[in-house]
Design a protein around this motif. Sequence first.
Motif, PDB file in Angstrom:
ATOM      1  N   ARG A  63     -12.183  21.290  52.210  1.00 27.11           N
ATOM      2  CA  ARG A  63     -11.192  20.533  52.974  1.00 27.11           C
ATOM      3  C   ARG A  63     -10.010  20.120  52.105  1.00 27.11           C
ATOM      4  NH1 ARG A  63     -14.710  15.695  54.842  1.00 27.11           N
ATOM      5  NH2 ARG A  63     -15.126  15.854  52.634  1.00 27.11           N
ATOM      6  N   LYS A  64     -10.191  20.149  50.794  1.00 21.22           N
ATOM      7  CA  LYS A  64      -9.149  19.730  49.866  1.00 21.22           C
ATOM      8  C   LYS A  64      -8.555  20.956  49.194  1.00 21.22           C
ATOM      9  CE  LYS A  64     -11.232  15.314  48.749  1.00 21.22           C
ATOM     10  NZ  LYS A  64     -11.752  14.467  47.663  1.00 21.22           N
ATOM     11  N   ARG A  65      -7.249  20.923  49.004  1.00 20.86           N
ATOM     12  CA  ARG A  65      -6.571  21.994  48.289  1.00 20.86           C
ATOM     13  C   ARG A  65      -6.561  21.665  46.811  1.00 20.86           C
ATOM     14  NH1 ARG A  65      -0.931  23.120  51.118  1.00 20.86           N
ATOM     15  NH2 ARG A  65      -1.116  25.147  50.154  1.00 20.86           N
ATOM     16  N   GLU A  66      -6.769  22.683  45.990  1.00 17.55           N
ATOM     17  CA  GLU A  66      -6.669  22.472  44.562  1.00 17.55           C
ATOM     18  C   GLU A  66      -5.217  22.510  44.160  1.00 17.55           C
ATOM     19  OE1 GLU A  66      -9.221  24.581  41.979  1.00 17.55           O
ATOM     20  OE2 GLU A  66     -10.811  24.732  43.466  1.00 17.55           O
ATOM     21  N   LYS A  67      -4.865  21.713  43.178  1.00 14.23           N
ATOM     22  CA  LYS A  67      -3.482  21.659  42.709  1.00 14.23           C
ATOM     23  C   LYS A  67      -3.138  22.965  42.015  1.00 14.23           C
ATOM     24  CE  LYS A  67      -3.373  16.692  42.172  1.00 14.23           C
ATOM     25  NZ  LYS A  67      -3.174  15.587  41.245  1.00 14.23           N
ATOM     26  N   GLU A  68      -1.962  23.464  42.358  1.00 13.17           N
ATOM     27  CA  GLU A  68      -1.493  24.689  41.726  1.00 13.17           C
ATOM     28  C   GLU A  68      -0.891  24.360  40.375  1.00 13.17           C
ATOM     29  OE1 GLU A  68       1.109  26.951  44.198  1.00 13.17           O
ATOM     30  OE2 GLU A  68      -0.088  26.558  45.978  1.00 13.17           O
ATOM     31  N   GLU A  69      -1.206  25.198  39.394  1.00 12.35           N
ATOM     32  CA  GLU A  69      -0.628  24.992  38.071  1.00 12.35           C
ATOM     33  C   GLU A  69       0.756  25.602  38.039  1.00 12.35           C
ATOM     34  OE1 GLU A  69      -3.040  25.897  34.723  1.00 12.35           O
ATOM     35  OE2 GLU A  69      -4.876  25.432  35.805  1.00 12.35           O
ATOM     36  N   GLU A  70       1.661  24.930  37.349  1.00 15.05           N
ATOM     37  CA  GLU A  70       3.041  25.404  37.281  1.00 15.05           C
ATOM     38  C   GLU A  70       3.295  26.174  36.021  1.00 15.05           C
ATOM     39  OE1 GLU A  70       5.781  22.239  38.024  1.00 15.05           O
ATOM     40  OE2 GLU A  70       4.617  21.553  39.724  1.00 15.05           O
TER      41      GLU A  70
END
Length: 59
Positions: free
Chosen positions: A52-59
């Motif tokens: 249900r949660k999106r993982e943070k995308e690395e920049e």
Amino acid sequence: MGYITASQAAKKWNISQRRVQILCAEERIEGVFKLGENWAIPDDAEKPKDSRKREKEEE
């Protein structure tokens, strides 16, 4: 290998018992099966990732 209940898994993983039951019903926990009205969860089962949660995308 031993088994634990949904209530015990909820305490171990710090989530609600209802959430554990949903994960069991969706077959997201490996090796889980139902004994009557109760879920039997392997005591060494890993907590599934929360889809249900999106993982943070690395920049």
